[in-house]
Design an enzyme around this catalytic site. Structure first.
Site, short mmCIF file in Angstrom:
data_model
loop_
_atom_site.label_atom_id
_atom_site.label_comp_id
_atom_site.label_asym_id
_atom_site.label_seq_id
_atom_site.Cartn_x
_atom_site.Cartn_y
_atom_site.Cartn_z
N LYS A 34 81.21 31.21 53.91
CA LYS A 34 81.63 32.33 54.91
C LYS A 34 81.92 31.63 56.29
O LYS A 34 81.71 30.10 56.38
CB LYS A 34 80.46 33.10 55.11
CG LYS A 34 80.00 33.69 53.70
CD LYS A 34 80.88 34.41 52.80
CE LYS A 34 80.52 34.97 51.60
NZ LYS A 34 81.35 35.65 50.58
C1 PLP Z 1 80.30 36.47 49.77
C2 PLP Z 1 80.33 37.83 49.68
C3 PLP Z 1 79.11 38.70 48.91
C4 PLP Z 1 77.81 37.97 48.43
O1 PLP Z 1 77.40 37.20 49.35
P1 PLP Z 1 76.40 35.79 48.61
O2 PLP Z 1 75.90 35.19 49.72
O3 PLP Z 1 77.26 35.03 48.00
O4 PLP Z 1 75.57 36.38 47.71
C5 PLP Z 1 79.18 39.98 48.96
N1 PLP Z 1 80.33 40.69 49.40
C6 PLP Z 1 81.18 39.83 50.03
C7 PLP Z 1 82.48 40.77 50.41
C8 PLP Z 1 81.60 38.57 50.14
O5 PLP Z 1 82.59 38.08 50.35
#
Ligand code: PLP
Length: 387
Positions: free
Chosen positions: A174
């Site tokens: 992210k």
């Molecule tokens: C990455 C992501 C998640 C989940 O997050 P994690 O930290 O990987 O558990 C949920 N929703 C979206 C849209 C994502 O891109």
């Protein structure tokens, strides 16, 4: 990552306190993120998936209640719905922004709808005014999945602060990261209290007569994660600005190319480009989307044609209702409409996945990287349009 992360991390290790129940890092992260976002409350958790689970638990659906969500999202946004015994009811998406809209949501609202969970896909804001109007008129909670949209804004408002709860992820891929991690923000004191309890086994720390008040996991973020996240938070503005600048360069490079279109952002909104999505018109390029993607990869430009490839409801966990033992629970409580995934109902979703090509980017792309990718894309379009 740099010296800032290392410094904060070594301070935590030297302190000997790695749990957030006793330490200061996670508390400080929660305070800083709430301040940054202009929210009254923030609860940190172990993952983005945990943050979304926490938000759903705060809304507290009855078993079989429906949570409207999107067919193009991360599975981490969907499994928490099932863990809370609710039914994900998929709204279709707009084939140009890949986001749910008030129109697609309205089609699936029912008396069983407990919440609407929107994903601002790739960092591009959903049209929130219309969605909030619809939700408020029917007294339905709105959760924003902001895992992909740190720093993004809808008509000057920060995403994550428009709905009742905003959820962020600090997973490695992210905008900012601590490897894993989640953050939930809210201005609603009742939701805030339930979120705080939910990540703590619902133990009433500091209460006169504490108890485990309801069913809840331990989703706490630890101090090591909190330390790295705190250092990363300081860099967020810079990272976002760099992503926006890279996307602007690509927008310009691709604007007049036949067969490909830059991401469509509604006027007045700020997209922060977790990924850069190109819309590809396969009829204009020889060999279509797949040939285009293959040629880009051959020239060293990594890309993901069709993003998640199939709608979320075609994954086995949902399609085959693989949940707890052989029970299929909570799908056993679903109204037939909620689990009818007929192709006609999801025309926007299939069109979106058939036309999207995702280009990754990050703040460390140099001018040469950005220009290099643009040149390869332009050259490939020319090659595939000239027969
Ligand atoms: C990455 C992501 C998640 C989940 O997050 P994690 O930290 O990987 O558990 C949920 N929703 C979206 C849209 C994502 O891109």
């Amino acid at each position: 990552m740099g010296d800032e992360e290392i410094l904060k991390l070594s301070q935590v290790i030297e302190s000997g306190t790695l749990t957030s129940t006793k330490g200061e890092c996670v508390k400080s992260l929660e305070k800083k993120f709430a301040q940054l976002m202009g929210a009254t409350h923030c609860t940190a958790s172990s993952h983005g998936t945990a943050a979304l689970h926490t938000a759903i638990a705060a809304v507290d659906p009855e078993p079989g209640d429906e949570i409207i969500t999107t067919s193009i999202t991360d599975m981490g946004a969907l499994t928490p719905i099932l863990y809370q015994s609710a039914i994900p009811f998929f709204a279709d998406v707009d084939p140009y922004t890949y986001n749910v809209t008030a129109e697609t949501i309205e089609k699936v609202i029912s008396p069983r709808t407990k919440a609407i969970m929107v994903t601002h896909l790739f960092g591009n804001p959903c049209q929130m005014n219309e969605i909030m109007e619809l939700a408020r008129a029917k007294n339905i909670a709105v959760i924003e999945d902001c895992a992909q949209c740190f720093g993004a804004e809808y008509q000057g408002q920060k995403l994550g602060t428009i709905g009742d709860i905003g959820c962020f992820s600090l997973q490695q891929g992210k905008h900012i990261t601590a490897g894993e991690g989640g953050l939930c923000i809210s201005n609603n004191a009742d939701y805030a209290r339930r979120m705080y309890l939910f990540v703590n086994k619902a133990w009433g720390y500091g209460d006169p007569n504490p108890d485990h008040y309801f069913l809840a996991p331990n989703y706490r973020m630890n101090e090591l994660t909190g330390a790295v996240a705190l250092a990363q938070l300081e860099k967020l503005d810079e990272f976002v600005a760099r992503r926006v600048a890279i996307a602007a360069a690509w927008d310009e490079a691709f604007q007049d190319l036949p067969g490909v279109s830059p991401p469509r952002v509604h006027p007045g909104n700020k997209h922060t480009y977790w990924k850069y999505s190109l819309r590809v018109d396969s009829s204009k390029l020889n060999g279509g989307l797949d040939a285009f993607a293959k040629r880009l990869k051959e020239q060293g430009v990594f890309c993901a044609p069709r993003y998640i490839v199939k709608p979320a409801f075609e994954c086995q966990v949902i399609r085959d209702q693989r949940t707890f033992g052989e029970s299929r629970f909570p799908f056993t409580l679903a109204r037939p409409e909620a689990v009818d995934y007929s192709r006609e109902k999801y025309a926007g979703t299939y069109e979106a996945l058939a036309t999207v090509l995702v280009l990754p980017l990050n703040e460390r792309y140099t001018a040469a990287h950005v220009e290099g990718v643009a040149n390869v894309v332009r050259r490939t379009v020319e090659e595939l349009t000239n027969g």
